[in-house]
Design a protein around this motif. Sequence first.
Motif, short mmCIF file in Angstrom:
data_model
loop_
_atom_site.label_atom_id
_atom_site.label_comp_id
_atom_site.label_asym_id
_atom_site.label_seq_id
_atom_site.Cartn_x
_atom_site.Cartn_y
_atom_site.Cartn_z
N HIS A 276 -17.11 -4.50 -7.38
CA HIS A 276 -18.18 -3.52 -7.16
C HIS A 276 -17.67 -2.35 -6.32
O HIS A 276 -18.14 -1.22 -6.47
CB HIS A 276 -19.38 -4.18 -6.47
N ASN B 151 -16.96 -1.50 4.41
CA ASN B 151 -17.18 -2.92 4.61
C ASN B 151 -17.29 -3.19 6.11
O ASN B 151 -16.31 -3.51 6.78
CB ASN B 151 -16.04 -3.72 3.98
N VAL C 3 -22.03 -2.80 1.92
CA VAL C 3 -21.36 -2.25 0.74
C VAL C 3 -21.11 -0.76 0.96
O VAL C 3 -20.04 -0.24 0.67
CB VAL C 3 -22.21 -2.47 -0.52
N ARG D 121 -24.73 -6.56 1.58
CA ARG D 121 -24.50 -7.55 0.53
C ARG D 121 -25.18 -8.86 0.91
O ARG D 121 -25.01 -9.37 2.01
CB ARG D 121 -23.00 -7.78 0.36
N PRO E 112 -24.17 -4.89 -7.05
CA PRO E 112 -24.04 -6.12 -6.28
C PRO E 112 -25.37 -6.55 -5.68
O PRO E 112 -26.24 -5.73 -5.38
CB PRO E 112 -23.05 -5.74 -5.18
N GLY F 295 -28.03 -7.64 -3.01
CA GLY F 295 -28.19 -7.25 -1.61
C GLY F 295 -29.46 -6.45 -1.38
O GLY F 295 -30.40 -6.51 -2.18
#
Length: 262
Positions: free
Chosen positions: A122, A148, A167, A177, A223, A225
């Motif tokens: 992703h 991150n 993310v 996430r 993703p 989340g």
Amino acid sequence: MKMSEQKQKHRILVLNSPPHFQIFHDHLKNTLDTLECETVFTQEWNEALSLIDQNTSQFEMIIIDPMVPSFNEIAFQNAVIRSPRFQQTKILLIRYDITDSLYHLEDRLDVDGTISKTYGPHQIAFVINRLLFPGQQNRRLHGRALANLSVSYRLLEDHRTFDGDTVDVSVGGIFIRSFNPLGIGEQVKLTVHLPHEATPVRCNAKVVHNRTYISGPEAIMQPAGMGLNFMEIMSADRSRIFDFITSHLLRSERRATLRSIR
């Protein structure tokens, strides 16, 4: 009609070292396939240069792995960076780690962004999608940076506490996430840990959208989340986030301008 559809495909050239990082290679290929790109993979610099030199080969994006043994930085600068034909071409650099020594090469090559072999699918998709479809990003009030970051959050209603990672992040909020995202409207006390800073950012935030896990190609781009908006945040902390994301946002507009004035 088929000819017209083919012309609309994004043409991508990838100069990739022998895929000993097979997982990364597969993630990259799957991402480009998901985005319906017409992609040429090569492991030889001379072949890549030949494709670049062909007048009929107009690539919208060139992804370069400088660790290819035959790669020639000067030849690449002359053939692509300084060529008027490639002023609008997006250039990505493959890096082995986000903190490696290729950082300075990124500046020398005037690339628009980087994708790291430490990234998940992703994250690779985020970088490529942002460059190929910049108009989609303008729908958001604040620019986002792939990041991150470690976070923790405590529900204001029942004080349950969770840990996670982001993310992406902007001055207006973050996407965390999670395979078990909170419900829309739930409010949390949020702690965001910025790298190289002893004091984290602390604020109140509210869940404004969430996404459960989906299977198939769409999972690369979406993703699981939840997105949170910052509700109560000190101006100094918002400035710290701004300073952080400024150095991480892709620099396609600035890089394209630099190339066009040479």
